[in-house]
Design a protein around this motif. Structure first.
Motif, PDB file in Angstrom:
ATOM      1  N   TRP A  29      38.163  -5.274  -1.394  1.00 32.82           N
ATOM      2  CA  TRP A  29      39.374  -5.901  -0.836  1.00 32.82           C
ATOM      3  C   TRP A  29      39.948  -6.896  -1.849  1.00 32.82           C
ATOM      4  CZ3 TRP A  29      36.950  -7.580   4.477  1.00 32.82           C
ATOM      5  CH2 TRP A  29      36.543  -6.445   5.184  1.00 32.82           C
ATOM      6  N   ALA A  30      39.065  -7.727  -2.404  1.00 29.90           N
ATOM      7  CA  ALA A  30      39.510  -8.716  -3.384  1.00 29.90           C
ATOM      8  C   ALA A  30      40.041  -8.028  -4.644  1.00 29.90           C
ATOM      9  CB  ALA A  30      38.367  -9.659  -3.735  1.00 29.90           C
ATOM     10  N   PHE A  32      41.393  -5.034  -4.841  1.00 31.99           N
ATOM     11  CA  PHE A  32      42.666  -4.392  -4.538  1.00 31.99           C
ATOM     12  C   PHE A  32      43.812  -5.388  -4.664  1.00 31.99           C
ATOM     13  CE2 PHE A  32      46.073  -3.157  -1.634  1.00 31.99           C
ATOM     14  CZ  PHE A  32      46.403  -1.924  -2.181  1.00 31.99           C
ATOM     15  N   GLN A  33      43.679  -6.556  -4.044  1.00 33.81           N
ATOM     16  CA  GLN A  33      44.761  -7.550  -4.137  1.00 33.81           C
ATOM     17  C   GLN A  33      44.920  -8.022  -5.577  1.00 33.81           C
ATOM     18  OE1 GLN A  33      45.000 -11.179  -4.525  1.00 33.81           O
ATOM     19  NE2 GLN A  33      42.880 -11.256  -5.172  1.00 33.81           N
ATOM     20  N   TYR A  34      43.799  -8.185  -6.308  1.00 30.59           N
ATOM     21  CA  TYR A  34      43.883  -8.584  -7.706  1.00 30.59           C
ATOM     22  C   TYR A  34      44.649  -7.538  -8.523  1.00 30.59           C
ATOM     23  CZ  TYR A  34      42.816  -8.704 -12.597  1.00 30.59           C
ATOM     24  OH  TYR A  34      42.960  -8.658 -13.957  1.00 30.59           O
ATOM     25  N   PHE A  36      46.766  -5.235  -7.670  1.00 35.99           N
ATOM     26  CA  PHE A  36      48.184  -5.130  -7.309  1.00 35.99           C
ATOM     27  C   PHE A  36      48.990  -6.282  -7.926  1.00 35.99           C
ATOM     28  CE2 PHE A  36      51.782  -6.016  -4.472  1.00 35.99           C
ATOM     29  CZ  PHE A  36      52.464  -4.814  -4.610  1.00 35.99           C
ATOM     30  N   TYR A  37      48.542  -7.508  -7.728  1.00 34.03           N
ATOM     31  CA  TYR A  37      49.313  -8.649  -8.235  1.00 34.03           C
ATOM     32  C   TYR A  37      49.180  -8.809  -9.748  1.00 34.03           C
ATOM     33  CZ  TYR A  37      50.500  -9.608  -3.484  1.00 34.03           C
ATOM     34  OH  TYR A  37      51.006  -9.484  -2.210  1.00 34.03           O
ATOM     35  N   GLY A  57      51.824 -13.359  -3.881  1.00 38.09           N
ATOM     36  CA  GLY A  57      50.492 -13.029  -4.367  1.00 38.09           C
ATOM     37  C   GLY A  57      49.524 -14.184  -4.283  1.00 38.09           C
ATOM     38  N   HIS A  60      48.670 -14.558  -0.649  1.00 37.01           N
ATOM     39  CA  HIS A  60      47.796 -13.460  -0.260  1.00 37.01           C
ATOM     40  C   HIS A  60      46.391 -13.664  -0.836  1.00 37.01           C
ATOM     41  CE1 HIS A  60      46.634  -9.007  -0.353  1.00 37.01           C
ATOM     42  NE2 HIS A  60      46.637  -9.377   0.901  1.00 37.01           N
ATOM     43  N   GLN A  61      46.318 -14.120  -2.081  1.00 44.12           N
ATOM     44  CA  GLN A  61      45.021 -14.390  -2.712  1.00 44.12           C
ATOM     45  C   GLN A  61      44.237 -15.418  -1.911  1.00 44.12           C
ATOM     46  OE1 GLN A  61      45.090 -15.790  -6.809  1.00 44.12           O
ATOM     47  NE2 GLN A  61      43.190 -16.873  -6.468  1.00 44.12           N
ATOM     48  N   VAL A  64      42.797 -13.700   1.148  1.00 41.39           N
ATOM     49  CA  VAL A  64      41.658 -12.854   0.774  1.00 41.39           C
ATOM     50  C   VAL A  64      40.474 -13.734   0.385  1.00 41.39           C
ATOM     51  CG1 VAL A  64      40.832 -11.178  -0.945  1.00 41.39           C
ATOM     52  CG2 VAL A  64      43.052 -10.857   0.152  1.00 41.39           C
ATOM     53  N   TYR A  74      45.331 -13.441 -10.232  1.00 39.36           N
ATOM     54  CA  TYR A  74      46.050 -12.298 -10.803  1.00 39.36           C
ATOM     55  C   TYR A  74      46.265 -12.403 -12.308  1.00 39.36           C
ATOM     56  CZ  TYR A  74      50.236 -15.241 -10.302  1.00 39.36           C
ATOM     57  OH  TYR A  74      51.141 -16.261 -10.366  1.00 39.36           O
TER      58      TYR A  74
END
Length: 181
Positions: A29-30, A32-34, A36-37, A57, A60-61, A64, A74
């Motif tokens: 999960w972490a 994925f967000q990393y 993307f941003y 971002g 969102h970070q 998460v 990011y």
């Protein structure tokens, strides 16, 4: 593309499907967000588009981070195939650089330290295993295929293919990370 390599590391380790891994692994999960941003951060989009997205971002970070206990800014540089063995307590500085196919255990800090020209964040090579609750701090270089033992404090450069352990960490063997990665 890098996220698919991350998922492959998880499925190879566990023998379970990508769907199961995506539903159950906080490290993914972490990541994925990393990913993307980080893609937005490195894109050539105009600032008028990029900056609002990066603000989202950061928010969102933080979400998460609260959910998983993992901070992956990011702007850090993380190679493909990162494997986060257990969630929680993982803190990474925004200036950190991590190579390909590395493993990070719970409680790891990769942070900024030092004074003057020695101030900075670690650069970590490929196929490095970082044990639970280890801290890597300062403008240091960790070579390829290194094992950082649990509870170690690494504040000096580490050569390729060795195991370090202790506070401060010292080389204890020529064993590389092959058995861990």
């Amino acid at each position: 593309m890098k996220f698919s390599k991350d998922i492959k590391r998880y499925t190879t380790y566990s023998g379970k499907s990508a769907v199961v891994m995506l539903l159950t692994q906080q490290g993914l999960w972490a990541l994925f967000q990393y990913r993307f941003y980080n893609w937005i951060y490195n894109s050539k989009s105009p600032k008028i588009i990029k900056l609002p997205l990066l603000f989202v971002g950061v928010c969102h970070q933080k979400g998460v981070e609260m959910l998983t206990g993992i901070t992956l800014p990011y702007s850090a540089q993380i190679g493909e195939g990162l494997y986060i063995g257990h969630h929680s307590g993982i803190i990474m500085n925004a200036g950190a650089i991590i190579g390909k196919n590395c493993n990070i255990s719970q409680g790891v800090t990769i942070g900024v330290s030092g004074k003057g020209k020695y101030r900075g964040a670690p650069v970590i090579g490929d196929e490095v295993y970082i044990g639970a609750n280890a801290t890597l701090a300062g403008k240091i270089f960790i070579g390829n295929k290194v094992v950082v033992g649990a509870n170690s404090l690494v504040i000096r450069d580490v050569s390729d293919g060795v195991t370090v352990l202790g506070v401060p960490a010292v080389e204890i063997s020529k064993n590389d990370s092959s058995a861990y990665i």
